[in-house]
Design an enzyme around this catalytic site. Sequence first.
Site, PDB file in Angstrom:
ATOM      1  N   ASN A 111     -55.994  26.418  25.330  1.00 58.50           N
ATOM      2  CA  ASN A 111     -56.921  27.472  24.936  1.00 58.50           C
ATOM      3  C   ASN A 111     -56.944  28.645  25.910  1.00 58.50           C
ATOM      4  OD1 ASN A 111     -59.994  26.666  23.128  1.00 58.50           O
ATOM      5  ND2 ASN A 111     -57.877  26.485  22.485  1.00 58.50           N
ATOM      6  N   ARG A 168     -47.906  21.959  20.583  1.00 56.28           N
ATOM      7  CA  ARG A 168     -49.108  21.271  20.113  1.00 56.28           C
ATOM      8  C   ARG A 168     -48.756  19.937  19.448  1.00 56.28           C
ATOM      9  NH1 ARG A 168     -53.917  24.652  20.042  1.00 56.28           N
ATOM     10  NH2 ARG A 168     -54.922  22.907  19.006  1.00 56.28           N
ATOM     11  N   GLY A 170     -61.665  22.395  19.441  1.00 60.11           N
ATOM     12  CA  GLY A 170     -61.084  21.143  18.985  1.00 60.11           C
ATOM     13  C   GLY A 170     -59.757  21.379  18.281  1.00 60.11           C
ATOM     14  N   GLY A 171     -59.357  20.415  17.504  1.00 55.72           N
ATOM     15  CA  GLY A 171     -58.109  20.534  16.771  1.00 55.72           C
ATOM     16  C   GLY A 171     -56.985  19.762  17.409  1.00 55.72           C
ATOM     17  N   ASN A 183     -65.371  27.901  23.436  1.00 56.65           N
ATOM     18  CA  ASN A 183     -64.739  28.277  22.176  1.00 56.65           C
ATOM     19  C   ASN A 183     -64.932  27.154  21.167  1.00 56.65           C
ATOM     20  OD1 ASN A 183     -61.340  28.388  20.973  1.00 56.65           O
ATOM     21  ND2 ASN A 183     -63.068  29.539  20.215  1.00 56.65           N
ATOM     22  N   HIS A 197     -59.862  33.028  15.114  1.00 62.25           N
ATOM     23  CA  HIS A 197     -60.690  32.099  15.889  1.00 62.25           C
ATOM     24  C   HIS A 197     -60.295  32.052  17.360  1.00 62.25           C
ATOM     25  CE1 HIS A 197     -63.713  29.009  15.884  1.00 62.25           C
ATOM     26  NE2 HIS A 197     -62.893  28.060  16.267  1.00 62.25           N
ATOM     27  N   TRP A 198     -59.212  32.750  17.713  1.00 61.57           N
ATOM     28  CA  TRP A 198     -58.706  32.714  19.082  1.00 61.57           C
ATOM     29  C   TRP A 198     -58.781  34.094  19.718  1.00 61.57           C
ATOM     30  CZ3 TRP A 198     -53.590  29.727  17.754  1.00 61.57           C
ATOM     31  CH2 TRP A 198     -53.858  28.352  17.679  1.00 61.57           C
TER      32      TRP A 198
END
Length: 291
Positions: free
Chosen positions: A53, A193, A44-45, A112, A271-272
């Site tokens: 992603n 983004r 998300g985000g 993810n 997180h990636w």
Amino acid sequence: MAEAELTHASTSRTAKAAGLTLHYHEAGPAEGHPAPVVIMLHGGGPGASGWSNFGRNLPVFAEHFRTLLVDQPCYGRSDKPELDQDYFSYSADAVAALMDELGIERAHFVGNSLGGGTAVRMALNHPDKVVKLLLMGPGGVSVNLFAPDPTEGIKRLFEFSASPEPTKDQLRAFLGVMAYDPTIVTDELVEERWASANDPATRLGNARMGASFADPAWAEHVMLWREAHRITQPVLLTWGREDRVNPLDGALVALKTIPDARLHVFPHCGHWAQVEQADEFNRLALDFFAH
């Protein structure tokens, strides 16, 4: 298929499924070479999508698998509906319908964060469609045993989402928590983004997704750790050691509960993992799905 050919535009597809228009990217081995299917579900985000992603991983996976990067409902170029059930279930049903529409009987899944929760719900609600799961800092099945809750990453997400007029600085602060290496958060990434995150349709989708998690009627359905013991497929849990969104200690309950689970931890990684440790992530995933 050569890496140069796999652009955002050349791999872009849409399909109608579950009453929605779903957008996805697709690539794979040359025609005449049937291949297993891998479906990748993004986190998300602000401004998140299948391409944001996993676009950089697609060329490697496409050499071996028919690979789909799906924009989940409320994200990317997919529809932004009002939800009538919890997000993980809604998205899983949409992905299952997309598989039916595309004639895909079974697939491996990479999920993810938010997409990890959807992948788990796929395994629980549509088990015949799932072969193996690779989960990256997944939502729903992780329980923070030692880290504070909400985490730093979730706080930054709330700050952006709750702001009447979110700013680029708020977006940069959120993206900065995603990565261990701060140089990954370039001006180009922020602009890319921001262009999506500031779009009215994207903001509507984000609000509708967030509302589903806030609805007390569906709260129990997103606590996937309570149902993790029912997952029958092989599961590879992957985590960045320095993950500040879903910290590493959250892996322990899932590792203990899921019957056929194993855990891989990436050092110097947030997180990636698919970005920060792309080569190792790709090798790990290809080996897991191939054997």
